[in-house]
Design a protein around this motif. Structure first.
Motif, PDB file in Angstrom:
ATOM      1  N   TRP A   1      -8.810   2.053  -0.919  1.00 15.72           N
ATOM      2  CA  TRP A   1      -8.183   1.214  -1.952  1.00 15.72           C
ATOM      3  C   TRP A   1      -8.220   1.928  -3.310  1.00 15.72           C
ATOM      4  O   TRP A   1      -7.226   1.922  -4.049  1.00 15.72           O
TER       5      TRP A   1
ATOM      6  N   ALA B   1       0.840  -1.200   0.000  1.00 15.37           N
ATOM      7  CA  ALA B   1       0.000   0.000   0.000  1.00 15.37           C
ATOM      8  C   ALA B   1       0.874   1.249   0.000  1.00 15.37           C
ATOM      9  O   ALA B   1       1.952   1.277   0.600  1.00 15.37           O
ATOM     10  N   GLN B   2       0.412   2.275  -0.683  1.00 11.34           N
ATOM     11  CA  GLN B   2       1.147   3.534  -0.744  1.00 11.34           C
ATOM     12  C   GLN B   2       1.178   4.186   0.644  1.00 11.34           C
ATOM     13  O   GLN B   2       0.219   4.098   1.408  1.00 11.34           O
TER      14      GLN B   2
ATOM     15  N   ASP C   1      -5.596   4.489  -3.388  1.00  9.84           N
ATOM     16  CA  ASP C   1      -4.277   3.865  -3.505  1.00  9.84           C
ATOM     17  C   ASP C   1      -3.983   3.507  -4.969  1.00  9.84           C
ATOM     18  O   ASP C   1      -2.836   3.659  -5.420  1.00  9.84           O
TER      19      ASP C   1
ATOM     20  N   THR D   1      -1.594   6.410   1.235  1.00  7.54           N
ATOM     21  CA  THR D   1      -2.831   5.745   1.639  1.00  7.54           C
ATOM     22  C   THR D   1      -2.855   5.541   3.145  1.00  7.54           C
ATOM     23  O   THR D   1      -3.904   5.684   3.788  1.00  7.54           O
TER      24      THR D   1
END
Length: 225
Positions: free
Chosen positions: A218, A34-35, A221, A38
């Protein structure tokens, strides 16, 4: 057949348990994909959710139709939210979004804020015992998510223990929460103020809002190159 409070809690939690793919963001966080932006958005969204939920729980605790056991349950939730907000600060700082300017500039996602909006609706319109049952079923899924996130933050993102404290709090709730939930549901059954079907509908909508929260993050992201 009449059910005991414990049977009703277990049955509702089982029926409303989300599917393995309900949370699209969780697998990304779990493997460190995940970024970081995020993760920051998660902190900022929770910064909006927690105060709203706390006010809703206090309202439920203080309603004239709330029995003493339900009042104790919602008061305990409100106290937990206050502690969670304190712990969230360390997580937000680790994500680089703890400053007031970052919070002021952030635009909350409607998909994330549908959860506290529905909690507020329940606080105004739901039967306290039914709300307690619906919430307890949802907390089971939320606690599992927090366990996974806390582990991933340590192993993949090098977050210190203090920065993971927000998720640790919900990953390992104290036994008093379960005891208060049991007493609240029992009170609802004993007083005839708990309709199982209605509580199930409320719990299903809560789960849908929970899924919407994670799906909105999500989607954000996926937009980051």
């Amino acid at each position: 057949m009449a059910r005991t409070a414990r049977e009703l809690l277990e049955r509702t939690a089982g029926n409303l348990a989300p599917g393995p793919h309900a949370n699209r963001l969780l697998p990304l966080i779990a493997r460190g994909a995940a970024q970081r932006s995020t993760l920051a958005a998660l902190a900022l969204e929770q910064g909006q959710v927690i105060p709203a939920d706390r006010r809703a729980f206090l309202h439920l605790a203080e309603r004239p139709d709330t029995g003493p056991e339900c009042a104790a349950f919602f008061t305990g939730l409100a106290e937990s939210e206050a502690l969670a907000l304190d712990r969230l600060a360390a997580y937000a700082d680790a994500c680089g979004c703890g400053a007031e300017a970052a919070r002021a500039a952030y635009q909350p996602l409607a998909g994330c804020q549908s959860y506290p909006a529905y909690i507020a609706w329940l606080a105004m319109n739901g039967s306290p015992a039914e709300v307690a049952l619906a919430l307890t079923a949802d907390f089971a899924a939320w606690g599992g998510y927090c366990t996974t996130i806390a582990e991933a933050l340590r192993h993949h993102y090098d977050f210190a223990d203090e920065a993971c404290g927000f998720f640790d709090l919900f990953a390992e709730p104290g036994p008093e929460l379960g005891q208060r939930a049991l007493a609240a549901v029992r009170e609802g059954l004993d007083t005839g103020r708990l309709d199982e079907d209605r509580a199930h509908r409320q719990g299903r909508l809560l789960q849908t809002c929970e899924t919407s929260f994670w799906h909105a993050l999500w989607e954000e992201d996926q937009r980051v190159p």
